[in-house]
Design a protein around this motif. Structure first.
Motif, short mmCIF file in Angstrom:
data_model
loop_
_atom_site.label_atom_id
_atom_site.label_comp_id
_atom_site.label_asym_id
_atom_site.label_seq_id
_atom_site.Cartn_x
_atom_site.Cartn_y
_atom_site.Cartn_z
N GLU A 1 -20.70 -38.55 42.45
CA GLU A 1 -20.43 -39.51 41.28
C GLU A 1 -20.38 -40.53 41.09
O GLU A 1 -20.61 -41.40 40.73
N GLU A 2 -19.16 -41.15 41.94
CA GLU A 2 -18.73 -42.14 42.05
C GLU A 2 -19.06 -42.89 42.77
O GLU A 2 -19.68 -44.25 42.08
N TRP A 3 -19.83 -42.30 44.20
CA TRP A 3 -21.41 -42.96 44.75
C TRP A 3 -21.85 -44.11 44.05
O TRP A 3 -22.25 -44.94 43.96
N GLN A 4 -22.74 -42.89 43.39
CA GLN A 4 -24.12 -42.76 42.48
C GLN A 4 -23.61 -44.16 41.63
O GLN A 4 -24.52 -45.35 41.17
N ARG B 1 -12.21 -46.86 47.53
CA ARG B 1 -12.57 -47.07 46.49
C ARG B 1 -13.29 -45.62 46.07
O ARG B 1 -13.39 -43.90 46.21
N VAL B 2 -14.57 -45.91 46.97
CA VAL B 2 -15.19 -44.55 47.34
C VAL B 2 -15.39 -43.62 47.86
O VAL B 2 -15.68 -42.52 47.99
N THR B 3 -14.27 -43.52 48.89
CA THR B 3 -13.45 -43.18 49.84
C THR B 3 -12.57 -41.94 49.25
O THR B 3 -11.75 -40.98 50.47
N ARG B 4 -11.46 -42.13 48.70
CA ARG B 4 -10.11 -42.10 48.19
C ARG B 4 -10.19 -40.35 48.09
O ARG B 4 -8.84 -40.21 48.07
N LEU C 1 -5.73 -42.36 52.02
CA LEU C 1 -6.74 -42.82 50.88
C LEU C 1 -6.50 -41.09 49.70
O LEU C 1 -7.24 -41.36 48.61
N SER C 2 -6.19 -40.01 50.85
CA SER C 2 -6.77 -38.99 50.36
C SER C 2 -5.90 -38.57 48.69
O SER C 2 -4.72 -38.41 49.25
N SER C 3 -6.61 -38.33 47.32
CA SER C 3 -5.09 -37.96 46.77
C SER C 3 -4.25 -35.86 47.06
O SER C 3 -3.57 -36.01 46.44
N GLY C 4 -4.86 -35.14 47.28
CA GLY C 4 -4.65 -33.91 47.66
C GLY C 4 -4.18 -33.98 49.36
O GLY C 4 -4.26 -34.74 50.13
N PRO C 5 -3.69 -32.39 48.89
CA PRO C 5 -2.87 -32.59 50.40
C PRO C 5 -3.37 -31.87 51.42
O PRO C 5 -4.81 -31.15 51.43
#
Length: 325
Positions: free
Chosen positions: A6-9, A190-193, A59-63
């Motif tokens: 969704e972010e990509w689009q 942004r797109v890869t976070r 960039l990864s917000s999750g572990p």
């Protein structure tokens, strides 16, 4: 559609990013597009801005899934010791197709031979983005003439205070080029976070690009960043590397704990990921290192789960604060 797609689009629909299938011809396409586009670059002074920076951000917000330290094979005595690369990018020469380089060199020659009214060219050079020109006098008039008639990619005012802080003509040109690459850098972040595996981000001046390092195998949505172009110019180059920044951080923690607990003899002084994502660098107080570098690299690699480069590094010196603090 998941959040990543969704972010990509949304980014594509918003017009900030534009997909193209011609990844090989991105630079040449940018030359043609920029000849019909007039752009302005922020006029803030360049004093105090770092010329080159490696962005060490996770960039990864999750572990990220934890993994045990992989065993590292003991090096053969005849092997050359593992060593980190000096830099993530090779800026020793311009990374450009011959036809693009020749065109930009012709543009530069025309600028150098011309005489202008209302402004003067302080410095002009071919970069990975195109011809960047630093001028004195009327900057707006210079942009209109040099970008419109001479195909300069960026025209910016010369900052006379720059040399006093170490930013000469080449330094200011590098900073202006990196400002131009900011939209590409922000898009990559942004797109890869939400995607695991980030390994590093660097300005690649000689290629007019942002270098995005990612743990192999590189996910398709990360690799697809190479097919984007930006209104401001520049591109994203994706490079697969053995280890993510998060894995390197975990390895550095294991080594530091092992040394500070006395499991491994020697005085730890610093840790850093390798610029090229191939391992980590560990600093050891020279007084406790002696001639044990090869032995220590092998021992620490077993603990880290990845190659280790040991370097002699003096301990940091604590600064005295006013008032005895």
């Amino acid at each position: 559609m998941d959040q990543m797609d969704e972010e990509w689009q949304q980014a594509l629909r918003g017009g900030e990013l534009r997909a193209t299938g011609d990844a090989v011809g991105l630079i040449a396409a940018e030359v043609r597009r920029r000849r019909h586009r007039r752009r302005a670059v922020a006029t803030a002074g360049v004093a105090g801005v770092a010329a080159t920076a490696l962005v060490a951000a996770v960039l990864s917000s999750g572990p990220e899934q934890r993994r045990a330290a992989d065993p590292v094979a003991a090096p053969d005595p005849g092997d050359v010791l593992f060593s980190c690369a000096d830099s993530a990018v090779d800026d020793s020469s311009l990374n450009l197709p011959d036809d693009v380089r020749e065109q930009w060199e012709a543009d530069l020659e025309a600028i150098e031979e011309a005489t202008f009214s209302g402004f003067a060219v302080k410095h002009a050079t071919v970069t990975g983005l195109g011809v960047i020109v630093l001028v004195t006098g009327d900057v707006d008039a210079a942009r209109e003439v040099l970008e419109g008639d001479y195909d300069a990619v960026v025209v910016h005012g010369w900052d006379a205070s720059g040399p006093s802080v170490g930013l000469d003509e080449d330094g200011q040109t590098s900073v202006v080029g990196q400002w131009t690459l900011e939209p590409a850098k922000k898009a990559a972040l942004r797109v890869t976070r939400e995607v695991r595996g980030f390994a590093g981000l660097a300005y690649w001046d000689s290629a007019g690009a942002i270098l995005l390092q990612w743990k192999e195998p590189v996910p398709a949505q990360v690799q697809a960043l190479e097919s984007l172009t930006f209104a401001e110019g520049g591109r994203i180059v994706v490079k697969g590397v053995p280890y993510s920044l998060k894995e390197a951080g975990a390895a550095m923690n294991r080594v530091q704990q092992a040394m500070q607990s006395g499991q491994i003899a020697g005085r730890w002084t610093m840790s850093s990921p390798c610029n090229d994502g191939t391992g980590i660098e560990i600093g050891i107080d020279p007084s406790s290192l002696g001639d044990r570098r090869a032995e220590l690299q092998e021992e620490l690699a077993q603990i880290a789960g990845m190659p280790v480069m040991v370097v002699p590094e003096e301990p940091a010196v604590a600064l005295m604060m006013p008032g005895g603090g």
